[in-house]
Each structure stands twice: as C-alpha cells, then as structure tokens.
Design a protein around this motif. Structure first.
Motif, short mmCIF file in Angstrom:
data_model
loop_
_atom_site.label_atom_id
_atom_site.label_comp_id
_atom_site.label_asym_id
_atom_site.label_seq_id
_atom_site.Cartn_x
_atom_site.Cartn_y
_atom_site.Cartn_z
N PHE A 62 0.84 -1.19 0.00
CA PHE A 62 0.00 0.00 0.00
C PHE A 62 0.88 1.25 0.00
O PHE A 62 2.07 1.20 0.34
N ALA A 63 0.29 2.36 -0.40
CA ALA A 63 0.97 3.66 -0.32
C ALA A 63 -0.06 4.70 0.09
O ALA A 63 -1.22 4.65 -0.32
N LYS A 64 0.37 5.65 0.93
CA LYS A 64 -0.52 6.70 1.43
C LYS A 64 0.14 8.07 1.26
O LYS A 64 1.39 8.17 1.21
N ASN A 65 -0.68 9.12 1.21
CA ASN A 65 -0.13 10.47 1.21
C ASN A 65 0.07 10.94 2.65
O ASN A 65 -0.19 10.20 3.61
N ARG A 66 0.51 12.18 2.82
CA ARG A 66 0.79 12.70 4.17
C ARG A 66 -0.45 12.73 5.05
O ARG A 66 -0.36 12.66 6.28
N PHE B 191 9.68 10.24 -0.37
CA PHE B 191 10.18 11.61 -0.48
C PHE B 191 9.92 12.18 -1.87
O PHE B 191 9.98 11.45 -2.87
N ASP B 192 9.67 13.50 -1.91
CA ASP B 192 9.53 14.15 -3.21
C ASP B 192 10.92 14.57 -3.71
O ASP B 192 11.95 14.27 -3.07
N HIS C 3 12.40 17.26 -3.63
CA HIS C 3 13.08 18.23 -2.78
C HIS C 3 13.50 17.62 -1.43
O HIS C 3 14.00 18.34 -0.57
N GLY C 4 13.27 16.33 -1.28
CA GLY C 4 13.66 15.66 -0.04
C GLY C 4 12.65 15.75 1.07
O GLY C 4 12.95 15.39 2.22
N ASN C 5 11.47 16.24 0.78
CA ASN C 5 10.42 16.33 1.79
C ASN C 5 9.56 15.06 1.79
O ASN C 5 9.30 14.47 0.73
N VAL C 6 9.11 14.66 2.97
CA VAL C 6 8.25 13.47 3.06
C VAL C 6 6.89 13.80 2.46
O VAL C 6 6.22 14.75 2.88
N CYS C 7 6.47 13.03 1.47
CA CYS C 7 5.18 13.27 0.82
C CYS C 7 4.19 12.15 1.11
O CYS C 7 3.06 12.17 0.63
N GLY C 8 4.63 11.14 1.87
CA GLY C 8 3.75 10.02 2.19
C GLY C 8 4.56 8.84 2.68
O GLY C 8 5.71 8.99 3.13
#
Length: 243
Positions: free
Chosen positions: A22-26, A105-106, A108-113
């Motif tokens: 599974f995968a989820k967003n923030r 991570f996106d 830019h290195g930010n957690v996106c999910g």
C-alpha cells in the motif's frame, strides 16, 4: 534511471505471493494498493480504495494503531520495520502480520507520504518451516563439506528414510544434496582463491575436491570461468575493457 517512467516498480508487488502493498499520502489517504491489499480490504478494484483512510476501512482500534505508526514514519522520516501487529485476515478476523513502513520523499527531499508491505506471520512461519526441519542437515553439510557425501547419514539426521529425505530436500532447496554440497565447496574455493596464495591444486583439496580436473570442471560449471581467471579478476587483474 531518469529515463524510466515513474511508478513502474510498484507493479512488482502485484506478483509477490503473500505480500500486501500500500501507499498513502501525508494525510493518511490511500493512494495505491496491490490486488492482494485491495481484496483484503474488501474491495475489487484499486480505484475503490484511493482516497480512503484507515478509519473508513478498519475497526477503530486497529485504524488508530496504523495511524500512530504512519505519523511516526512521516515525522521522523525513518522507516518502521518488522512491526508485529494485528491485521484482518481473508475472513475479516484479526490475525498477526508483519508490517514494514517506509517514508516516501519528493524531489526536494520532503516526506510526501509512505508505503508499506504486510505479510502474514503465520504464512511466513509456514514458508520457512521446511528449512527449519532440515536445519540440522544443513549445519552438518556446512561443517563437513569436505567429507564424502553419505545420503543415508543425512537422512538419519533428519529422521527420515532415504527416499523421504531426498524428496523433501529437493522440494525445500530446489536441488539435490550432492549439488548443494558442491555449491558449498565452490563457495569455499572462491574464498580461498580471493584471500590466499595457495596453489590451485591445494585450493581444490582444501575445498573438498578430490583432484584438480574435477575442481576446474565444477568451478567453471558454477562460476562460468576457470579458477585462475576468478583469482585474477578478484585481485584486480581482470581483462581490460576496450576503450
């Protein structure tokens, strides 16, 4: 890697037996799930779960636990691996499962999910049970790989008849006891070739082979090259690539 279309690798999970993906967003909303996960959640198609939260699918107590773990992954940017937790089985009853969760991570290195896998603890245990039943045999072969192979002795260690043992060994390791032993000897030979100055003939004897010709034949069969070529390659003297 930049030429690869995004998202291709997740389809690998569509074909892994016994694994839910599974995968989820923030915000904790499901963005993807393999067929096994979709079915386990009580749906038929992936698009039916997209946008849903755990609270809309699972009992409150379980959903709260999943959400707390998700928040920890997102805030710490660190994976949670080997979680032993309750998850509904195919009949909808809670059962022990092994869960791994990793942050996404996106650019830019930010957690996106986050994404994760869920594997049945019982199924995992059942999968390795045949190996556990032959563990004593495997340890015996590891400690005595230089010795002559005695199938009857191995069968006795396993508490089986010779016929039962050979059938069980092949089913478990996908090879015969002799081939298994030969691979162990070749692995030992690789270690000696790369880490010692022993002559090839002594390497052969030390690894359990009876003569140089048998060693060379088996080594080439398993490694695709002669022992001398393997040693040269491992010591940085392999063939030069064309300019």
């Amino acid at each position: 890697m930049e030429e690869l279309p995004p998202g291709q690798f997740r389809h690998l999970f569509d074909h892994l037996p016994g694994t839910l993906f599974f995968a989820k967003n923030r915000e904790g909303r499901l963005m993807a799930g393999n067929p096994a996960f979709v079915k386990r959640c009580g749906f038929q198609r992936e698009d039916q779960i997209v946008g849903l939260t755990d609270k809309q699918i699972f009992p409150p107590r379980l959903a709260d636990k999943y959400h707390r773990d998700d928040e920890k992954v997102i805030t710490t940017k660190q994976p949670l691996l080997g979680l032993i937790e309750l998850f509904p089985n195919s009949q909808g009853r809670p059962e022990w499962f092994i869960t791994d969760k990793l942050p996404l991570f996106d650019k830019h290195g930010n957690v996106c999910g986050l994404c994760g896998t869920v594997r049945s603890y019982e199924e995992q245990r059942a999968a390795i049970q045949p190996y556990l039943e032959l563990a004593e045999v495997a340890e015996h072969l590891k400690a005595n790989f230089r010795e002559r192979l005695e199938v009857a002795e191995l069968a006795e260690i396993a508490g089986l008849s010779v016929r039962q043992f050979e059938r069980k060994f092949r089913k478990t390791f996908q090879t015969t006891p002799r081939s298994y032993l030969m691979r162990m000897r070749v692995i030992k030979a690789c270690e000696l070739l790369a880490g010692s100055n022993l002559p090839i003939t002594e390497v052969a004897l030390e690894a359990g082979f009876y003569d140089h010709s048998d060693f060379s034949r088996q080594f080439r069969k398993h490694m695709g090259q002669a022992p001398t070529a393997y040693r040269r390659e491992k010591r940085g003297g392999g063939p030069k690539l064309p300019r």
